[in-house]
Design a protein around this motif. Structure first.
Motif, PDB file in Angstrom:
ATOM      1  N   GLU A  35      43.913  36.791  24.959  1.00  0.00           N
ATOM      2  CA  GLU A  35      43.421  36.057  26.123  1.00  0.00           C
ATOM      3  C   GLU A  35      43.896  34.606  26.130  1.00  0.00           C
ATOM      4  O   GLU A  35      44.187  34.033  27.192  1.00  0.00           O
ATOM      5  CB  GLU A  35      41.891  36.099  26.142  1.00  0.00           C
ATOM      6  CG  GLU A  35      41.241  35.330  27.286  1.00  0.00           C
ATOM      7  CD  GLU A  35      41.606  35.894  28.656  1.00  0.00           C
ATOM      8  OE1 GLU A  35      41.811  35.088  29.590  1.00  0.00           O
ATOM      9  OE2 GLU A  35      41.679  37.136  28.791  1.00  0.00           O
TER      10      GLU A  35
ATOM     11  N   LYS B 154      28.099  34.591  24.163  1.00  0.00           N
ATOM     12  CA  LYS B 154      29.077  35.578  24.643  1.00  0.00           C
ATOM     13  C   LYS B 154      28.507  36.394  25.802  1.00  0.00           C
ATOM     14  O   LYS B 154      29.209  36.651  26.795  1.00  0.00           O
ATOM     15  CB  LYS B 154      29.476  36.490  23.482  1.00  0.00           C
ATOM     16  CG  LYS B 154      30.504  37.549  23.841  1.00  0.00           C
ATOM     17  CD  LYS B 154      30.871  38.343  22.603  1.00  0.00           C
ATOM     18  CE  LYS B 154      31.865  39.447  22.906  1.00  0.00           C
ATOM     19  NZ  LYS B 154      32.283  40.176  21.674  1.00  0.00           N
TER      20      LYS B 154
ATOM     21  N   THR C 108      47.394  29.968  27.193  1.00  0.00           N
ATOM     22  CA  THR C 108      46.583  28.904  27.811  1.00  0.00           C
ATOM     23  C   THR C 108      46.875  27.519  27.261  1.00  0.00           C
ATOM     24  O   THR C 108      46.477  26.530  27.864  1.00  0.00           O
ATOM     25  CB  THR C 108      45.085  29.187  27.606  1.00  0.00           C
ATOM     26  OG1 THR C 108      44.792  29.129  26.198  1.00  0.00           O
ATOM     27  CG2 THR C 108      44.717  30.552  28.155  1.00  0.00           C
TER      28      THR C 108
ATOM     29  N   SER D  11      28.597  34.421  28.929  1.00  0.00           N
ATOM     30  CA  SER D  11      29.989  34.279  29.369  1.00  0.00           C
ATOM     31  C   SER D  11      30.470  35.549  30.063  1.00  0.00           C
ATOM     32  O   SER D  11      31.212  35.484  31.051  1.00  0.00           O
ATOM     33  CB  SER D  11      30.888  33.971  28.169  1.00  0.00           C
ATOM     34  OG  SER D  11      30.496  32.773  27.537  1.00  0.00           O
TER      35      SER D  11
ATOM     36  N   HIS E 281      26.975  27.931  32.343  1.00  0.00           N
ATOM     37  CA  HIS E 281      28.031  27.536  31.392  1.00  0.00           C
ATOM     38  C   HIS E 281      27.521  26.497  30.402  1.00  0.00           C
ATOM     39  O   HIS E 281      28.019  26.417  29.276  1.00  0.00           O
ATOM     40  CB  HIS E 281      29.271  27.027  32.128  1.00  0.00           C
ATOM     41  CG  HIS E 281      29.126  25.653  32.708  1.00  0.00           C
ATOM     42  ND1 HIS E 281      28.544  25.413  33.938  1.00  0.00           N
ATOM     43  CD2 HIS E 281      29.489  24.433  32.221  1.00  0.00           C
ATOM     44  CE1 HIS E 281      28.559  24.126  34.189  1.00  0.00           C
ATOM     45  NE2 HIS E 281      29.124  23.487  33.170  1.00  0.00           N
TER      46      HIS E 281
ATOM     47  N   MET F 195      29.063  35.680  33.458  1.00  0.00           N
ATOM     48  CA  MET F 195      29.753  34.708  34.314  1.00  0.00           C
ATOM     49  C   MET F 195      31.153  35.169  34.690  1.00  0.00           C
ATOM     50  O   MET F 195      31.811  34.538  35.516  1.00  0.00           O
ATOM     51  CB  MET F 195      29.866  33.358  33.583  1.00  0.00           C
ATOM     52  CG  MET F 195      28.573  32.619  33.393  1.00  0.00           C
ATOM     53  SD  MET F 195      28.816  31.190  32.284  1.00  0.00           S
ATOM     54  CE  MET F 195      30.141  30.302  33.131  1.00  0.00           C
ATOM     55  N   GLU F 196      31.608  36.269  34.058  1.00  0.00           N
ATOM     56  CA  GLU F 196      32.988  36.742  34.234  1.00  0.00           C
ATOM     57  C   GLU F 196      33.967  35.616  33.889  1.00  0.00           C
ATOM     58  O   GLU F 196      34.877  35.292  34.655  1.00  0.00           O
ATOM     59  CB  GLU F 196      33.218  37.259  35.649  1.00  0.00           C
ATOM     60  CG  GLU F 196      32.341  38.459  35.993  1.00  0.00           C
ATOM     61  CD  GLU F 196      32.620  39.032  37.374  1.00  0.00           C
ATOM     62  OE1 GLU F 196      33.413  38.415  38.128  1.00  0.00           O
ATOM     63  OE2 GLU F 196      32.052  40.076  37.700  1.00  0.00           O
ATOM     64  N   ALA F 197      33.757  35.043  32.691  1.00  0.00           N
ATOM     65  CA  ALA F 197      34.599  33.939  32.197  1.00  0.00           C
ATOM     66  C   ALA F 197      35.315  34.395  30.925  1.00  0.00           C
ATOM     67  O   ALA F 197      34.828  34.162  29.814  1.00  0.00           O
ATOM     68  CB  ALA F 197      33.744  32.708  31.911  1.00  0.00           C
ATOM     69  N   PRO F 198      36.461  35.087  31.066  1.00  0.00           N
ATOM     70  CA  PRO F 198      37.129  35.691  29.908  1.00  0.00           C
ATOM     71  C   PRO F 198      37.563  34.686  28.844  1.00  0.00           C
ATOM     72  O   PRO F 198      37.582  35.019  27.658  1.00  0.00           O
ATOM     73  CB  PRO F 198      38.329  36.409  30.522  1.00  0.00           C
ATOM     74  CG  PRO F 198      38.530  35.767  31.862  1.00  0.00           C
ATOM     75  CD  PRO F 198      37.185  35.353  32.318  1.00  0.00           C
ATOM     76  N   ARG F 199      37.903  33.489  29.258  1.00  0.00           N
ATOM     77  CA  ARG F 199      38.331  32.513  28.249  1.00  0.00           C
ATOM     78  C   ARG F 199      37.150  32.038  27.404  1.00  0.00           C
ATOM     79  O   ARG F 199      37.300  31.811  26.201  1.00  0.00           O
ATOM     80  CB  ARG F 199      39.032  31.330  28.915  1.00  0.00           C
ATOM     81  CG  ARG F 199      40.380  31.714  29.513  1.00  0.00           C
ATOM     82  CD  ARG F 199      41.116  30.542  30.099  1.00  0.00           C
ATOM     83  NE  ARG F 199      42.380  30.972  30.685  1.00  0.00           N
ATOM     84  CZ  ARG F 199      43.224  30.169  31.342  1.00  0.00           C
ATOM     85  NH1 ARG F 199      42.915  28.877  31.481  1.00  0.00           N
ATOM     86  NH2 ARG F 199      44.348  30.642  31.849  1.00  0.00           N
ATOM     87  N   LEU F 200      35.992  31.881  28.032  1.00  0.00           N
ATOM     88  CA  LEU F 200      34.804  31.542  27.251  1.00  0.00           C
ATOM     89  C   LEU F 200      34.452  32.686  26.297  1.00  0.00           C
ATOM     90  O   LEU F 200      34.083  32.453  25.136  1.00  0.00           O
ATOM     91  CB  LEU F 200      33.616  31.273  28.185  1.00  0.00           C
ATOM     92  CG  LEU F 200      33.493  29.865  28.791  1.00  0.00           C
ATOM     93  CD1 LEU F 200      32.266  29.803  29.684  1.00  0.00           C
ATOM     94  CD2 LEU F 200      33.424  28.806  27.706  1.00  0.00           C
TER      95      LEU F 200
ATOM     96  N   GLU G  66      23.035  24.831  34.329  1.00  0.00           N
ATOM     97  CA  GLU G  66      23.985  25.845  34.770  1.00  0.00           C
ATOM     98  C   GLU G  66      24.280  26.804  33.613  1.00  0.00           C
ATOM     99  O   GLU G  66      24.228  26.405  32.447  1.00  0.00           O
ATOM    100  CB  GLU G  66      25.271  25.185  35.246  1.00  0.00           C
ATOM    101  CG  GLU G  66      25.124  24.319  36.488  1.00  0.00           C
ATOM    102  CD  GLU G  66      24.805  25.154  37.722  1.00  0.00           C
ATOM    103  OE1 GLU G  66      25.278  26.309  37.805  1.00  0.00           O
ATOM    104  OE2 GLU G  66      24.067  24.651  38.585  1.00  0.00           O
TER     105      GLU G  66
END
Length: 504
Positions: A174, A132, A178, A135, A102, A138-143, A100
């Motif tokens: 960001e 990066k 969290t 990521s 990620h 993937m639209e994964a802002p935290r990654l 995958e």
């Protein structure tokens, strides 16, 4: 919350068997949580033990690649970055289309850290930027934010300071809400290192202390906490060396002596705490860093023997792990120690010659080891100590000193304003002064004295010669007066005029 969920579900993967459904994926999931501070490496190794001799051909391809990632991560934690990088190479060749996205992020992220461990910063930057990019797709802002922290540090090593700070700001914005403790602590720690480079030691210390607080709340035994403690101790040492009353070797005297010693003791206590954490986590490189920093503190306070012992231990740890960065740092410290010994003894004794020759040998080794890495600061420091050795009272090799000073200058930027730049400045001043003396003697030998009277020339000559005799005679005015057949009063006056000294 994640840790509590893992504890509740522990029966599903303890013990985990190779033929269990998605066993490799489960194991990799636990490894990722271990990276975030869940339990420790011993727990992960126990969980992975049933896979050690299991035939990989019986595993699904995806599970096999997940298992290989875990093995690479464990190798990284055991500071075998060569093995880690080799395994990650295999995973990243075979993984696209199977793993995958990620998990590809994780593979690039961990490989980046393994290359950083080896001092291969350009390759590390390549992998963190690939992590990066995935990521972002993937639209994964935290990654993205987590990768920004590591990219920031690597860009800073390149000298891209504004971009490095911008990435840290984005990561903090960001992640601030969290509760991602390790990342938030990493941001503060990185800020401390960036600011320290500019010579703002008190401000840098505040960031390291914030990092210590953040890590300590949830991870009191984490290596990142130990690293922050080492950085805080290092900054405290630099603050101590900034005290106004110091000798040329950086040792405090006079009214600041008590304060200097107290700051050094505080720094040693921080290093002791860091050492305890590194011992528990079996982090050899971290232990080596503690030893090097402890060695410098002992040297600053005049305990040269203990400094030498710590430097020797650090080098042996580095050699055991084939850690070129640690070995270079230890050799730089050893060169500094031997150079101090040679400078303090002076004279023509066999011991002085031995110390000077050892200083030169160690400095050459430091340069050779530093060149095996992409750590420009490490190499610049090795060049500075090489220049200091060349310029010492035994060698007085001003051409070599100029060469090394020039090499160090090329590696530092105008924004570098910390102790290393100041050491380089001191070296350059010493070279310039010596070059000026050579030119002055050459002019006198040719009868060129300008508008000066004979008395002025005589006074300048006295101010040049008498301090050198004073050093060679154990810094005793009475002995200088006897050797030169001068009155002690005149010797004292010349010394004060020449160097601002107040002696016996």
């Amino acid at each position: 919350m994640g840790f509590a969920l893992l504890d509740r579900e522990a029966q599903q993967f303890c013990p985990l068997q190779p033929l269990d459904e998605h066993s490799g994926a489960w194991l990799l999931c636990v490894a990722q949580w271990t990276d975030l501070g869940y339990r420790n490496i011993d727990f992960l190794c126990r969980l992975a033990e049933p896979f050690t001799n299991f035939p990989r051909s019986r595993m699904r391809v995806g599970d096999h690649l997940c298992l290989r990632m875990v093995e690479a991560y464990i190798a990284f934690l055991h500071e075998d970055s060569v093995k880690a990088c080799e395994i990650f190479d295999l995973v990243l060749r075979e993984g696209p289309g199977i793993l995958e996205p990620h998990l590809l992020v994780v593979a690039h992220f961990w490989k980046c850290r393994a290359h950083r461990q080896r001092g291969q910063y350009e390759t590390a930057l390549l992998h963190i930027q690939k992590a990066k990019a995935i990521s972002i797709d993937m639209e994964a802002p935290r990654l993205v934010a987590v990768t920004n922290i590591h990219e920031s540090w690597l860009l800073f090593q390149r000298g891209q300071r504004k971009e490095a700070m911008r990435l840290l700001d984005e990561a903090q914005a960001e992640l601030s809400t969290t509760g991602h403790v390790l990342s938030l602590g990493n941001i503060e720690s990185a800020r401390g290192r960036f600011i320290r480079r500019g010579g703002e030691y008190a401000k840098a210390l505040q960031h390291f202390e914030r990092a210590i607080h953040i890590y300590g709340e949830q991870f009191p035994q984490h290596p990142n906490l130990a690293r922050a403690l080492v950085n805080a101790a290092y900054v405290k040492r630099l603050i101590a060396l900034e005290l106004p009353s110091k000798s040329s070797l950086g040792r405090a005297k006079g009214c600041d002596h008590t304060r200097f010693l107290q700051i050094c003791q505080d720094a040693l206590e921080l290093l002791r705490q860091a050492g305890d954490i590194y011992l528990r986590t079996q982090h050899q490189t971290g232990i080596g860093s503690v030893l090097v920093n402890t060695g410098y503190l002992h040297l600053d306070t005049g305990d040269i023997e203990r400094a030498a012992q710590e430097a020797g231990k650090a080098f042996e740890l580095g050699r055991e792990k084939q850690d070129n960065i640690l070995m270079a740092r230890a050799k730089t410290l050893q060169a500094t120690i031997q150079n101090d010994r040679a400078e303090e003894q002076l004279g023509e004794s066999e011991e002085t010659a031995e110390n000077a020759q050892l200083a030169r040998a160690y400095s050459e080794e430091a340069v050779s080891l530093a060149r095996l890495t992409q750590n420009s600061r490490l190499l610049a420091g090795a060049y500075v100590v090489s220049g200091a050795v060349a310029a010492n009272a035994f060698f007085r090799d001003w051409q070599a000193a100029k060469h090394f000073a020039g090499m160090a200058t090329d590696l530092l930027s105008k924004d570098d304003m910390d102790h290393l730049s100041k050491q380089l400045g001191t070296l350059k001043s010493k070279i310039l002064q010596a070059s000026g003396i050579d030119e002055m003697l050459r002019s006198w030998s040719e009868g060129i004295i300008g508008d000066k009277s004979f008395q002025q020339v005589s006074n300048e000559f006295a101010e040049l010669v008498i301090p050198k005799v004073w050093e060679r005679e154990g810094r005793k005015i009475s002995r200088v007066a006897r050797v030169l057949a001068m009155s002690p009063k005149k010797v004292r006056r010349v010394l004060i005029n020449a160097r601002g000294m107040k002696s016996d």
